[in-house]
Structures are given as structure tokens and as C-alpha cells.
Design an enzyme around this catalytic site. Structure first.
Site, PDB file in Angstrom:
ATOM      1  N   GLY A 210      92.621  49.462   6.976  1.00  0.00           N
ATOM      2  CA  GLY A 210      92.945  48.393   7.912  1.00  0.00           C
ATOM      3  C   GLY A 210      92.364  48.676   9.283  1.00  0.00           C
ATOM      4  O   GLY A 210      92.011  49.818   9.580  1.00  0.00           O
ATOM      5  N   GLU A 433      82.817  27.871  34.812  1.00  0.00           N
ATOM      6  CA  GLU A 433      84.003  27.857  33.947  1.00  0.00           C
ATOM      7  C   GLU A 433      84.314  26.437  33.478  1.00  0.00           C
ATOM      8  O   GLU A 433      84.694  26.220  32.320  1.00  0.00           O
ATOM      9  CB  GLU A 433      85.215  28.461  34.669  1.00  0.00           C
ATOM     10  CG  GLU A 433      85.057  29.929  35.073  1.00  0.00           C
ATOM     11  CD  GLU A 433      84.635  30.838  33.927  1.00  0.00           C
ATOM     12  OE1 GLU A 433      85.009  30.567  32.778  1.00  0.00           O
ATOM     13  OE2 GLU A 433      83.899  31.815  34.196  1.00  0.00           O
TER      14      GLU A 433
END
Ligand code: ADP
Length: 621
Positions: A210, A433
Site C-alpha cells: 500500500g 488564478e
């Protein structure tokens, strides 16, 4: 993961402490010597010849004479303490010197001589002691280093199992399936007879696979805790040193220790550091690693039935492991541990916020929803940061604002409010942005805008944040193309507003990420146009300290891959340009709001963008 009680340099530091001890003792000796010298300083009493003393005594000038051995301490008539001293000849009495005993009080004390003896002894002994002490400590520290050299082949595994706060399955939130799989291992350790009596072979190795921070170490410790057995923990990279043969000898030592402590668990973190596929010449495939790996295999094969040592190993790259490690009888069991899903994230957050005072307004459910893709370690970090931020703000309870700040800090780095931007830069950042935001908002397969800010965070000038409405395991081509376009939205907004040649370096990071995503689409996901449904293997590895990429395709294919990547990027830029040009009004609106407030949240962004639309040129379907 602060579980390093015995670091490799523990010995070294002990040597250092020995040296410190030595200097401390030398210092004490010096102080002793100095105070002794001070003690020995000539007294302030004036020495007079014995004849003068006798004469003055007979004249009645003295109150008292105290005789110790040959020394006379003389107190004058008007004084309370002796101020004069004199020495009589050895073996003679004061009477012989002519003293009239009626004129003065004489008291005679036996001469002890101990002071003088101690004094001369000390003077003679101190240098000997000093040199002896120094030699002793020098020898000792040299010996320490010798020991260290000898203990080179010893494993540096840390032994746990005696602590009071044992980890149990309860302390690991979520991960129900992994726990179920590992429950069996607990049973093997607890009741080995139950299995061996029916002829079942107890597994020797379990591989925990994992991503980092998902709780593999925690689970391994929980298995040990549940079964009540000791737990040896070592990292794969700790086996390997510069010297050939050390790794193998450490493996031997570790397994020998473990067998002595059976039943027990050996936990090898990052097994891929030693367990990579052998013989490819890649991945640092030098002899040392191979020998270490071989030794692990030999040791695992050497376990006899009933020995009851189980090796748990963790890795996030099971695909690079040597097949020999995965054969039956070795790490033949695999437990997959994935990133936590939303309910698990909430459970992990609850575990980590459990012991912290929280305001009732704090919404962990909403936080769990926002943190898709975070590992358990990230979530633990958010909980800890929240507490730190609350303490810094002098709150007695963690507030929702503290949690939000902690989340943003962990996700994109702390705000750098101190960074000064001039007005032009601020405006440029606001346009940049707003460009990301409008493209992401308008394109149908992009995630929703969560927040836009022009406060610098981490390494960026501003941030536009998209959060998927739900956890997603798969992405389709349309989604990826929208992500690519919105990544380029910032650069394209600058281009549309300021002109082609005035675009800035502010987009550097976006472009890099876009290029990575496009390349991944073509190479690993089979999402190109000409190269659809084909993947191209590139093996990365280290060779003599250099990163190398070994590809398994021809130069012609490499050229086509480059063309495909370029086509994806060009398409994304064209779509972003179309969206921005058709929605300039909304771009301006968000830019103005950003300049005014610096941070604009999801609702406001959505309100500002009401009426924006997807132009035909940007639509894919
Ligand atoms: P790994 O070994 O997979 O890299 P660790 O077991 O070291 O991860 O986990 C790191 C930290 O993350 C743990 O100390 C713990 O605080 C937190 N953590 C991870 N997963 C969980 C979980 N399922 N429940 C509670 N805490 C977790």
C-alpha cells in the site's frame, strides 16, 4: 512513526559520552588540585625565630603557646588568635629552649602528621591518577569503536512488545479487510497447535502492499499487540551498507534473534530496498543487495514448522519485487492496504481528534469529504496541526477555522503572508488564478472549484483549488482533458490579458504538471490518439548513482509519443483560450474580487460565475 529507540549511531554516541565523562573527571581532579593548593597556601602568621619567641614569652608578652609537634602557635596578650609561629628544634623541649612556664600558658597537642602525609600523598598521586584516568578513558573509547566495528554485522532491528500502550486493531481505524486478513495471522501466532494438528502449513511471510502512510507499520504492530508477541522492526534499507556481506550477516543475526524470541513477528519496512527483482542490472542490482535478498530467502526457507516466526513486510511497489520472494513458502500472502475511503477517513480523523478538545462546530464529516486521496498519516497530521494552530491562537478548544487552516496547510503548505507582491504582480496572480477557476468551472468534466486565493502558499504565488464531489478511483479521457485545460488556464489568462510575449514564469509549475499528466496519459494509460490502448514500459532505476530510464520501444515510437503529448497540450491550450475569451466578463469579476478579498470561497465563485458558458470551440462532445 517515532519509533527509533536504537539508532545505528547509538554506540558512537556512547563513545562520545565516555569521552565527556573522562573530561568531567579530569576537570574535577583539577579543581581538587587547585583547592588543595589554595589550602596549602602559606598562612598569614608571621614566623619568628625560636629564640625571639622564648624571649618575648619570658617577657610576659604572650597569652598562650600551643605546641603541635615542632610548631609553636603563639597568641599575643591582647589577641584572641595566634598571630605568630615559630619552630623549635626537633627533639628538644621548650624548657631546653629556656622558656619560663610561669610567664605563659603552654598547651601541647600531639603531632598528628596526617595532614602532611595526605598532602604529600595527594601531590604525588594526583599526576599518576590524572595520567591513569586519561589512559583508561582513551582505551575505553577506543574499545567502544572496536565494538562498533565488530557489531557491524549485527542487525539493527528494534524490539517492541514490552511497552504499556500496545497497539491493537482498535487503534487502527477503518481498514476492515486488511484487519480481517491479518486476524488470521494473529490466530497462527496465538494457537499454532490448532493449525498444525490438522496439517495446515502456517504462512511464513505476509506482504503488506500500500502507499506510504496508510498504516502498514501500525497494522503490523497491531498484529503483534493482538497476539501478545514481540515485534522486531527493521527497514529494508538498513540491511545494506557499503560493505559487501554486511546485509546478509545482519539478516542472519535478525532471524537468529527472532527465533530466540519465538513466537514473534519480524517487520521489514520498505522490503523493495533489498527485494527488487534480481539480475536486471537495474535498480542498483549489485551483489550486496542480491546477497541480502538471498539470505532472507534462505532464512525463510530455514524456518522449521512450529518455529512460529512470521515475517510481515511492507512495500508500496509490489510490482518490482523479485518473484522468488513471492513464491509459496515465502511471502505468499498479500494484504492490500489502500488509501482510506470517506468513511474510513472519518474514522481515522475521529481517532486522531479523539483526545483533543474540540468546539462542537467542528465538522469532521465535511473534512473527511474534502480529503479524498489523503493517507492516514496525512489525516493524523491535519489533527496535529489543528491542535498546534489552536494553541498558537490561544484557543482552549480547536475551532472549525483552526481545522480548515490545518487542512490547507497540510494540503498546499502554509500561507506566506509576509511575501510582498507589488500591485502589478497581485493583479497578474489574480488573473492567473481566475483563469484556472473559470476554465475549471465551465468545462463539464472538471471538478468543482473549492477556493481561490492570491495569498502565496508553499511555493506558489496563489492557489485555485478543485475538489472532486466524491471519491474517484478511475478517470476517463474527458476528465483528464478538462484537467489539462484547467491547468493551462492560468498561463492562457495571462496571455489573453497581457499579450503573448508578456506571459510569466508564474505558470512554470502548472506547465510541468500538465506535461507529466499528458505523458502519463499516452505512455501508461493508452489514452493517445494514434497510440490508443497501448502502454509503453519505462523502467526507472539507479545505475552507479545515476538515474536511468530503460525504455522498451523504438525511437520511432518515442517520436510518436512526443507528438501525442504535444497534441494533448495544444488541444488543452486551445480549449482554455476559447473558454477565457468567451467568458472575459467573469474572469474580470473574479479578478476584482480576489484583489479586494485575496481569498474567495466556493459559493462566491459560483455566484460570480453565474451565466458563464461553454463555447463550442471548447466542447469535446
Ligand atoms: P506506513 O507504514 O504505511 O507508511 P504508518 O503505519 O507508519 O504508515 O502510519 C503513519 C501514521 O499514520 C500512524 O502513526 C498513524 O498516526 C497514522 N495512521 C495511518 N493509518 C491509520 C489508521 N488506519 N488509523 C489511525 N491512524 C492511522
Amino acid at each position: 512513526m517515532d519509533k527509533k529507540p536504537l539508532r545505528p549511531n547509538a554506540k558512537r554516541s556512547k563513545g562520545g559520552r565516555g569521552f565527556k565523562n573522562a573530561s568531567f573527571i579530569v576537570l574535577i581532579m583539577l579543581i581538587g588540585l587547585i583547592s588543595y593548593a589554595a589550602y596549602r597556601q602559606p598562612s598569614t602568621q608571621q614566623e619568628i625565630p625560636i629564640t625571639t619567641a622564648v624571649q618575648q614569652a619570658n617577657d610576659g608578652q604572650y597569652k598562650k603557646i600551643t605546641v603541635t609537634g615542632d610548631e609553636l602557635q603563639i597568641t599575643k596578650k591582647n589577641a584572641s588568635q595566634p598571630t605568630l609561629k615559630a619552630y623549635k628544634e626537633d627533639g628538644t623541649s621548650l624548657k631546653d629552649e629556656g622558656l619560663n612556664y610561669n610567664k605563659v600558658q603552654v598547651s601541647i597537642k600531639p603531632a598528628s602528621g596526617t595532614g602532611a602525609v595526605i598532602g604529600s600523598l595527594a601531590i604525588n598521586l594526583i599526576p599518576v591518577l590524572l595520567i591513569g584516568g586519561l589512559l583508561y578513558f582513551m582505551l575505553k573509547s577506543a574499545q567502544g569503536q572496536g565494538n562498533q566495528a565488530l557489531s557491524f554485522g549485527k542487525s539493527r532491528a528494534r524490539l517492541y512488545g514490552n511497552e504499556k500502550d500496545k497497539v491493537s486493531f482498535k487503534s487502527v481505524a477503518g481498514q476492515a479487510e486488511a484487519k480481517q486478513d491479518l486476524q488470521e495471522v494473529v490466530e497462527f501466532l496465538k494457537f499454532p497447535k490448532k493449525f498444525s494438528s490438522v496439517g495446515a502449513r502456517i504462512p511464513k511471510g505476509v506482504l503488506l502492499v500500500g502507499p506510504p502512510g496508510t498504516g502498514k507499520t501500525m497494522l503490523a504492530r497491531a498484529v503483534a499487540g493482538e497476539a501478545g508477541v514481540p515485534f522486531f522492526s527493521i527497514s529494508g534499507s538498513e540491511f545494506v551498507e557499503m560493505f559487501v556481506g554486511v546485509g546478509a550477516s545482519r539478516v542472519r543475526d535478525l532471524f537468529a534473534k527472532a527465533k530466540k524470541n519465538a513466537p514473534c513477528i519480524i517487520f521489514v519496512d520498505e522490503i523493495d530496498a533489498v527485494g527488487r527483482r534480481r539480475g536486471s542490472g537495474m535498480g542498483g542490482g549489485h551483489d550486496e543487495r542480491e546477497q541480502t535478498l538471498n539470505q532472507i530467502l534462505v532464512e525463510m526457507d530455514g524456518f522449521e514448522q512450529g518455529q512460529n516466526v512470521i515475517v510481515l513486510a511492507a512495500t508500496n511497489r509490489a510490482d518490482v519485487l523479485d518473484p522468488a520472494l513471492l513464491r509459496p513458502g515465502r511471502f505468499d500472502r498479500r494484504v492490500n492496504i489502500g488509501l482510506p475511503d470517506r468513511p474510513d477517513r472519518q474514522a481515522i480523523l475521529e481517532v486522531h481528534f479523539h483526545d483533543k478538545p474540540m468546539a462542537s462546530e467542528v465538522d469532521l464529516d465535511a473534512l473527511a469529504a474534502k480529503t479524498a486521496g489523503s493517507s492516514g498519516a496525512d489525516l493524523a497530521n491535519i489533527a496535529n496541526e489543528s491542535a498546534i494552530i489552536a494553541a498558537r491562537n490561544n484557543h482552549t478548544q480547536i475551532s472549525q477555522a483552526d481545522v480548515t487552516e490545518a487542512f490547507e496547510r497540510v494540503a498546499i503548505g502554509p500561507e506566506r503572508k509576509s511575501k510582498v507582491m507589488n500591485d502589478h504582480e497581485k493583479e497578474l496572480t489574480a488573473y492567473h488564478e481566475a483563469g484556472h477557476a473559470i476554465v475549471g468551472h465551465v468545462l463539464p468534466d472538471s471538478d468543482v472549484v473549492h477556493k481561490v486565493t492570491i495569498i502565496p502558499r508553499g511555493g506558489t504565488g496563489g492557489v485555485t483549488w478543485f475538489i472532486p464531489p466524491e471519491d474517484k478511483s478511475y478517470h476517463n479521457i474527458l476528465e483528464y482533458k478538462d484537467i489539462l485545460a484547467r491547468m493551462l488556464g492560468g498561463r492562457i489568462a495571462e496571455e489573453v490579458v497581457y499579450g503573448k510575449e508578456r506571459v510569466t514564469t508564474g505558470a512554470g509549475n502548472d506547465l510541468q504538471k500538465a506535461a507529466e499528466l499528458a505523458r502519463d496519459m499516452v505512455i501508461n494509460q493508452g489514452m493517445g490518439t494514434k497510440l490508443r490502448d497501448q502502454v509503453f514500459h519505462v523502467e526507472e532505476g539507479m545505475m552507479i548513482e545515476r538515474m536511468v530510464h530503460e525504455r522498451e520501444y523504438s525511437d520511432d515510437t518515442a517520436k510518436v509519443i512526443d507528438q501525442e503529448v504535444e497534441a494533448l497540450i495544444t488541444e488543452a491550450a486551445t480549449r482554455a483560450r476559447a473558454v477565457i475569451k468567451h467568458n472575459l466578463k467573469y474572469l474580470e469579476a473574479l479578478k476584482d474580487k480576489l484583489l479586494e478579498k485575496e481569498t474567495v470561497d466556493a459559493e462566491e465563485v459560483h455566484a460570480l460565475f453565474t451565466g458563464s458558458h461553454l463555447p463550442k470551440e471548447a466542447a469535446l462532445y
